[in-house]
Write an enzyme that holds these catalytic residues in place. Sequence first.
Site, PDB file in Angstrom:
ATOM      1  N   TYR A  72      27.175  63.252  64.276  1.00 36.95           N
ATOM      2  CA  TYR A  72      28.451  62.506  64.238  1.00 36.95           C
ATOM      3  C   TYR A  72      28.202  61.012  64.173  1.00 36.95           C
ATOM      4  O   TYR A  72      28.930  60.271  63.528  1.00 36.95           O
ATOM      5  CB  TYR A  72      29.350  62.898  65.416  1.00 36.95           C
ATOM      6  CG  TYR A  72      30.162  64.117  65.057  1.00 36.95           C
ATOM      7  CD1 TYR A  72      29.671  65.401  65.287  1.00 36.95           C
ATOM      8  CD2 TYR A  72      31.386  64.001  64.403  1.00 36.95           C
ATOM      9  CE1 TYR A  72      30.372  66.518  64.890  1.00 36.95           C
ATOM     10  CE2 TYR A  72      32.110  65.122  64.005  1.00 36.95           C
ATOM     11  CZ  TYR A  72      31.597  66.372  64.244  1.00 36.95           C
ATOM     12  OH  TYR A  72      32.297  67.487  63.822  1.00 36.95           O
ATOM     13  N   ARG A  75      27.493  60.449  60.609  1.00 34.10           N
ATOM     14  CA  ARG A  75      28.738  60.447  59.821  1.00 34.10           C
ATOM     15  C   ARG A  75      29.479  59.128  60.008  1.00 34.10           C
ATOM     16  O   ARG A  75      30.012  58.550  59.057  1.00 34.10           O
ATOM     17  CB  ARG A  75      29.650  61.613  60.245  1.00 34.10           C
ATOM     18  CG  ARG A  75      29.302  62.914  59.594  1.00 34.10           C
ATOM     19  CD  ARG A  75      30.348  63.977  59.882  1.00 34.10           C
ATOM     20  NE  ARG A  75      31.666  63.613  59.364  1.00 34.10           N
ATOM     21  CZ  ARG A  75      32.788  64.243  59.718  1.00 34.10           C
ATOM     22  NH1 ARG A  75      32.750  65.211  60.607  1.00 34.10           N
ATOM     23  NH2 ARG A  75      33.955  63.903  59.212  1.00 34.10           N
ATOM     24  N   ASN A 111      42.010  63.504  58.883  1.00 32.99           N
ATOM     25  CA  ASN A 111      40.836  62.644  58.758  1.00 32.99           C
ATOM     26  C   ASN A 111      40.573  61.901  60.069  1.00 32.99           C
ATOM     27  O   ASN A 111      41.493  61.607  60.825  1.00 32.99           O
ATOM     28  CB  ASN A 111      41.017  61.644  57.611  1.00 32.99           C
ATOM     29  CG  ASN A 111      41.240  62.348  56.281  1.00 32.99           C
ATOM     30  OD1 ASN A 111      40.860  63.517  56.143  1.00 32.99           O
ATOM     31  ND2 ASN A 111      41.869  61.679  55.344  1.00 32.99           N
ATOM     32  N   HIS A 128      43.191  65.862  64.004  1.00 40.22           N
ATOM     33  CA  HIS A 128      41.820  66.357  64.255  1.00 40.22           C
ATOM     34  C   HIS A 128      40.992  65.312  64.978  1.00 40.22           C
ATOM     35  O   HIS A 128      39.757  65.373  64.987  1.00 40.22           O
ATOM     36  CB  HIS A 128      41.140  66.770  62.940  1.00 40.22           C
ATOM     37  CG  HIS A 128      41.720  68.027  62.356  1.00 40.22           C
ATOM     38  ND1 HIS A 128      41.359  68.525  61.147  1.00 40.22           N
ATOM     39  CD2 HIS A 128      42.652  68.880  62.838  1.00 40.22           C
ATOM     40  CE1 HIS A 128      42.036  69.635  60.896  1.00 40.22           C
ATOM     41  NE2 HIS A 128      42.845  69.870  61.901  1.00 40.22           N
ATOM     42  N   CYS A 136      33.516  60.625  77.764  1.00 38.86           N
ATOM     43  CA  CYS A 136      32.542  61.200  78.706  1.00 38.86           C
ATOM     44  C   CYS A 136      32.948  62.644  79.017  1.00 38.86           C
ATOM     45  O   CYS A 136      34.096  62.912  79.369  1.00 38.86           O
ATOM     46  CB  CYS A 136      32.515  60.370  79.997  1.00 38.86           C
ATOM     47  SG  CYS A 136      31.476  61.120  81.275  1.00 38.86           S
ATOM     48  N   THR A 197      44.152  67.774  50.649  1.00 37.79           N
ATOM     49  CA  THR A 197      43.628  68.754  51.604  1.00 37.79           C
ATOM     50  C   THR A 197      43.541  70.118  50.929  1.00 37.79           C
ATOM     51  O   THR A 197      44.383  70.484  50.114  1.00 37.79           O
ATOM     52  CB  THR A 197      44.489  68.845  52.891  1.00 37.79           C
ATOM     53  OG1 THR A 197      43.946  69.853  53.755  1.00 37.79           O
ATOM     54  CG2 THR A 197      45.940  69.179  52.592  1.00 37.79           C
ATOM     55  N   ASN A 222      46.747  66.671  44.590  1.00 42.41           N
ATOM     56  CA  ASN A 222      45.377  67.152  44.731  1.00 42.41           C
ATOM     57  C   ASN A 222      44.721  67.138  43.350  1.00 42.41           C
ATOM     58  O   ASN A 222      45.398  67.055  42.336  1.00 42.41           O
ATOM     59  CB  ASN A 222      45.380  68.582  45.314  1.00 42.41           C
ATOM     60  CG  ASN A 222      44.053  68.937  45.973  1.00 42.41           C
ATOM     61  OD1 ASN A 222      43.011  68.862  45.318  1.00 42.41           O
ATOM     62  ND2 ASN A 222      44.072  69.284  47.245  1.00 42.41           N
ATOM     63  N   GLU A 224      43.042  69.660  42.323  1.00 43.29           N
ATOM     64  CA  GLU A 224      43.044  71.040  41.799  1.00 43.29           C
ATOM     65  C   GLU A 224      43.995  71.896  42.635  1.00 43.29           C
ATOM     66  O   GLU A 224      44.426  71.471  43.704  1.00 43.29           O
ATOM     67  CB  GLU A 224      41.622  71.619  41.891  1.00 43.29           C
ATOM     68  CG  GLU A 224      41.075  71.624  43.319  1.00 43.29           C
ATOM     69  CD  GLU A 224      39.592  71.935  43.403  1.00 43.29           C
ATOM     70  OE1 GLU A 224      38.885  71.857  42.376  1.00 43.29           O
ATOM     71  OE2 GLU A 224      39.135  72.229  44.526  1.00 43.29           O
ATOM     72  N   ALA A 240      44.115  60.898  44.427  1.00 39.89           N
ATOM     73  CA  ALA A 240      45.114  60.298  45.329  1.00 39.89           C
ATOM     74  C   ALA A 240      45.204  58.794  45.109  1.00 39.89           C
ATOM     75  O   ALA A 240      46.299  58.214  45.148  1.00 39.89           O
ATOM     76  CB  ALA A 240      44.733  60.599  46.775  1.00 39.89           C
TER      77      ALA A 240
END
Length: 256
Positions: A72, A75, A111, A128, A136, A197, A222, A224, A240
């Site tokens: 993370y 990332r 996101n 999310h 902590c 999404t 989108n 697709e 987008a």
Amino acid sequence: MDANQAPQIEKAARLLREARSIVVLTGAGVSAESGISTFRDKETGLWAKYDPMELAHIDAFHRDPELVTHWYHWRFTRCKDCEPNAGHYALAQLQEQTEARGGSFSLLTQNVDGLHQRAGSTNVSEIHGTILTWRCTKTGEHYDLAEIDFSSFPPASRTGGILRPNVVWFGEMLPEQELERAFRDSSSCDVFMSVGTSSVVQPAASLIELAKGAGASTIEVNLEPTPISGIVDVSVFGKAGEALPAIIDLCKEGLS
Ligand code: APR
């Protein structure tokens, strides 16, 4: 943008311009043009390279907190120099336009990169969580990234606990307050727009059906088709960062 998308863009703009209440749900696709990897792209997606069950699951964190926190942090280092793109700014403008004419606007994002807020969107619901603060595991105290010593993993808290990112992992519940807001706003809006999404992760993926069932008009932006493409009123196929400015510019024209 393909010229053949013009009718869909006009229809989306008309729905948004006339809406009293708008909900927008975004996914990784809205940050793709900022240089942040999506998850399920076959070639470039994070899940093409890494196993989400090994890195993005609460059990993975308990099994190997060093690996998961290191990933993370990696990332975060990849997205900290990324900037909001035209799609993020267009959504901030849409919020401003909508609220200026007395409408309500709710941005729900899957996101964790904070780019919507940096583009000027306010009252963003990060369903999310976020990668920009950690907590902590012993006390629950939140830490900004600047306060954390990442010279070793998992990073330690001031109380000797270990720190974890404030993201929602697979195997965890969404923050109750964000979930309640998502369901409340989605079931009472006039227009629900889903942007970038894959619409495969619950409960986010079912919000558009909740909105549609409550009478909202629905729009999808989108690259697709996705599992919700068959139920939406308007499908705009394109990036987008190109489609959203085109739609919001038409919204503005209609207001003038
Ligand atoms: N413009 C619009 N859409 C795009 C763009 C773009 N430039 N680039 C990619 N997309 C679309 C893809 O076609 C895909 O449908 O964005 C979607 C990205 O899908 P995912 O990678 O599955 O990301 P997302 O839908 O946000 O994933 C949901 O799954 O892994 C978990 O917690 C993680 O929040 C994430 C959730």
